[in-house]
Design a protein around this motif. Structure first.
Motif, mmCIF file in Angstrom:
data_model
loop_
_atom_site.group_PDB
_atom_site.id
_atom_site.type_symbol
_atom_site.label_atom_id
_atom_site.label_comp_id
_atom_site.label_asym_id
_atom_site.label_seq_id
_atom_site.Cartn_x
_atom_site.Cartn_y
_atom_site.Cartn_z
ATOM 1 N N PRO A 48 -3.749 21.877 30.844
ATOM 2 C CA PRO A 48 -4.944 22.728 30.819
ATOM 3 C C PRO A 48 -6.146 22.122 31.530
ATOM 4 C CG PRO A 48 -4.229 22.165 28.567
ATOM 5 C CD PRO A 48 -3.278 21.530 29.530
ATOM 6 N N LYS A 49 -6.258 20.789 31.527
ATOM 7 C CA LYS A 49 -7.390 20.163 32.219
ATOM 8 C C LYS A 49 -7.285 20.378 33.727
ATOM 9 C CE LYS A 49 -8.469 16.541 28.895
ATOM 10 N NZ LYS A 49 -8.610 15.106 28.685
ATOM 11 N N LYS A 50 -6.078 20.249 34.266
ATOM 12 C CA LYS A 50 -5.888 20.475 35.704
ATOM 13 C C LYS A 50 -6.142 21.940 36.054
ATOM 14 C CE LYS A 50 -2.758 16.823 37.137
ATOM 15 N NZ LYS A 50 -1.444 16.537 37.738
ATOM 16 N N GLN A 51 -5.715 22.852 35.175
ATOM 17 C CA GLN A 51 -5.969 24.267 35.418
ATOM 18 C C GLN A 51 -7.459 24.550 35.458
ATOM 19 O OE1 GLN A 51 -3.994 26.579 32.435
ATOM 20 N NE2 GLN A 51 -2.065 26.661 33.567
ATOM 21 N N ARG A 52 -8.208 23.966 34.510
ATOM 22 C CA ARG A 52 -9.654 24.179 34.447
ATOM 23 C C ARG A 52 -10.319 23.646 35.716
ATOM 24 N NH1 ARG A 52 -11.211 21.183 30.141
ATOM 25 N NH2 ARG A 52 -10.235 22.689 28.772
ATOM 26 N N TRP A 53 -9.948 22.431 36.142
ATOM 27 C CA TRP A 53 -10.523 21.869 37.360
ATOM 28 C C TRP A 53 -10.158 22.705 38.583
ATOM 29 C CZ3 TRP A 53 -14.500 19.047 38.057
ATOM 30 C CH2 TRP A 53 -14.894 18.138 37.092
ATOM 31 N N GLY A 54 -8.929 23.200 38.613
ATOM 32 C CA GLY A 54 -8.522 24.054 39.720
ATOM 33 C C GLY A 54 -9.347 25.324 39.782
ATOM 34 N N LYS A 55 -9.609 25.933 38.622
ATOM 35 C CA LYS A 55 -10.418 27.150 38.579
ATOM 36 C C LYS A 55 -11.862 26.875 38.971
ATOM 37 C CE LYS A 55 -7.584 29.454 35.125
ATOM 38 N NZ LYS A 55 -7.503 29.944 33.747
ATOM 39 N N ILE A 56 -12.396 25.728 38.542
ATOM 40 C CA ILE A 56 -13.780 25.367 38.892
ATOM 41 C C ILE A 56 -13.909 25.145 40.394
ATOM 42 C CG2 ILE A 56 -15.504 23.527 38.672
ATOM 43 C CD1 ILE A 56 -14.598 23.265 35.716
ATOM 44 N N ILE A 57 -12.966 24.425 40.966
ATOM 45 C CA ILE A 57 -13.005 24.165 42.411
ATOM 46 C C ILE A 57 -12.836 25.461 43.191
ATOM 47 C CG2 ILE A 57 -11.750 23.029 44.291
ATOM 48 C CD1 ILE A 57 -11.222 20.715 42.292
ATOM 49 N N PHE A 58 -11.917 26.327 42.742
ATOM 50 C CA PHE A 58 -11.695 27.616 43.399
ATOM 51 C C PHE A 58 -12.963 28.468 43.355
ATOM 52 C CE2 PHE A 58 -9.770 31.948 43.467
ATOM 53 C CZ PHE A 58 -9.169 31.852 44.705
ATOM 54 N N ALA A 59 -13.626 28.516 42.202
ATOM 55 C CA ALA A 59 -14.870 29.283 42.080
ATOM 56 C C ALA A 59 -15.968 28.683 42.961
ATOM 57 C CB ALA A 59 -15.317 29.327 40.625
ATOM 58 N N GLY A 60 -16.023 27.351 43.025
ATOM 59 C CA GLY A 60 -17.018 26.699 43.873
ATOM 60 C C GLY A 60 -16.832 27.033 45.339
ATOM 61 N N ILE A 61 -15.592 27.081 45.779
ATOM 62 C CA ILE A 61 -15.315 27.429 47.177
ATOM 63 C C ILE A 61 -15.741 28.868 47.457
ATOM 64 C CG2 ILE A 61 -13.442 27.838 48.831
ATOM 65 C CD1 ILE A 61 -12.057 25.372 47.598
ATOM 66 N N TRP A 62 -15.463 29.789 46.508
ATOM 67 C CA TRP A 62 -15.870 31.174 46.694
ATOM 68 C C TRP A 62 -17.390 31.315 46.722
ATOM 69 C CZ3 TRP A 62 -13.771 35.165 48.731
ATOM 70 C CH2 TRP A 62 -12.396 35.306 48.753
ATOM 71 N N ILE A 63 -18.085 30.563 45.889
ATOM 72 C CA ILE A 63 -19.552 30.609 45.895
ATOM 73 C C ILE A 63 -20.090 30.091 47.224
ATOM 74 C CG2 ILE A 63 -21.614 29.580 44.836
ATOM 75 C CD1 ILE A 63 -20.101 29.774 42.142
ATOM 76 N N TYR A 64 -19.485 29.022 47.733
ATOM 77 C CA TYR A 64 -19.905 28.464 49.025
ATOM 78 C C TYR A 64 -19.684 29.472 50.147
ATOM 79 C CZ TYR A 64 -19.977 25.336 53.055
ATOM 80 O OH TYR A 64 -20.248 24.762 54.262
ATOM 81 N N VAL A 65 -18.547 30.127 50.171
ATOM 82 C CA VAL A 65 -18.259 31.114 51.213
ATOM 83 C C VAL A 65 -19.218 32.301 51.091
ATOM 84 C CG1 VAL A 65 -16.520 32.772 52.010
ATOM 85 C CG2 VAL A 65 -15.860 30.416 51.509
ATOM 86 N N ALA A 66 -19.501 32.723 49.870
ATOM 87 C CA ALA A 66 -20.443 33.833 49.670
ATOM 88 C C ALA A 66 -21.837 33.454 50.158
ATOM 89 C CB ALA A 66 -20.481 34.226 48.197
ATOM 90 N N ALA A 67 -22.244 32.203 49.911
ATOM 91 C CA ALA A 67 -23.558 31.757 50.388
ATOM 92 C C ALA A 67 -23.607 31.728 51.916
ATOM 93 C CB ALA A 67 -23.886 30.380 49.815
ATOM 94 N N LEU A 68 -22.502 31.330 52.546
ATOM 95 C CA LEU A 68 -22.467 31.334 54.013
ATOM 96 C C LEU A 68 -22.581 32.760 54.557
ATOM 97 C CD1 LEU A 68 -19.762 28.664 54.892
ATOM 98 C CD2 LEU A 68 -22.219 28.525 55.253
ATOM 99 N N TRP A 69 -21.885 33.693 53.922
ATOM 100 C CA TRP A 69 -21.995 35.092 54.343
ATOM 101 C C TRP A 69 -23.412 35.616 54.145
ATOM 102 C CZ3 TRP A 69 -19.229 38.520 56.988
ATOM 103 C CH2 TRP A 69 -17.898 38.235 57.247
#
Length: 90
Positions: A48-69
């Motif tokens: 579960p810890k790896k899943q949580r970190w994976g979800k956090i990193i995935f959300a961070g990447i989406w936020i970064y891409v949205a900010a670039l757009w």
């Protein structure tokens, strides 16, 4: 694009497969497809810890891409979100 193989490369895969087959059989037991792929991604992990970190990193990447757009749109339409509005050049 043709369905026919090229004349130069037509015999090479057959030779490579024929020469690799005896060495692979003599090397040891076969490796299953799951072993060859390695560990699953963090999102597919059973930990579960790896899943949580994976979800956090995935959300961070989406936020970064949205900010670039949003920055690109701000620069294109001069909305002034990321800085003061620049007056049009005379």
């Amino acid at each position: 694009m043709s369905a026919k193989p090229s004349k130069k490369g037509a015999n090479q895969p057959a030779r490579a497969a024929a020469s690799a087959a005896p060495t692979a059989a003599a090397a040891g037991p076969a490796v299953s497809a799951n072993d060859a792929m390695g560990e699953p991604s963090w999102l597919d992990s059973t930990d579960p810890k790896k899943q949580r970190w994976g979800k956090i990193i995935f959300a961070g990447i989406w936020i970064y891409v949205a900010a670039l757009w949003l920055l690109a749109l701000d620069q294109s339409f001069n909305w002034g979100i990321f800085g003061p509005k620049v007056p049009p050049m005379p």
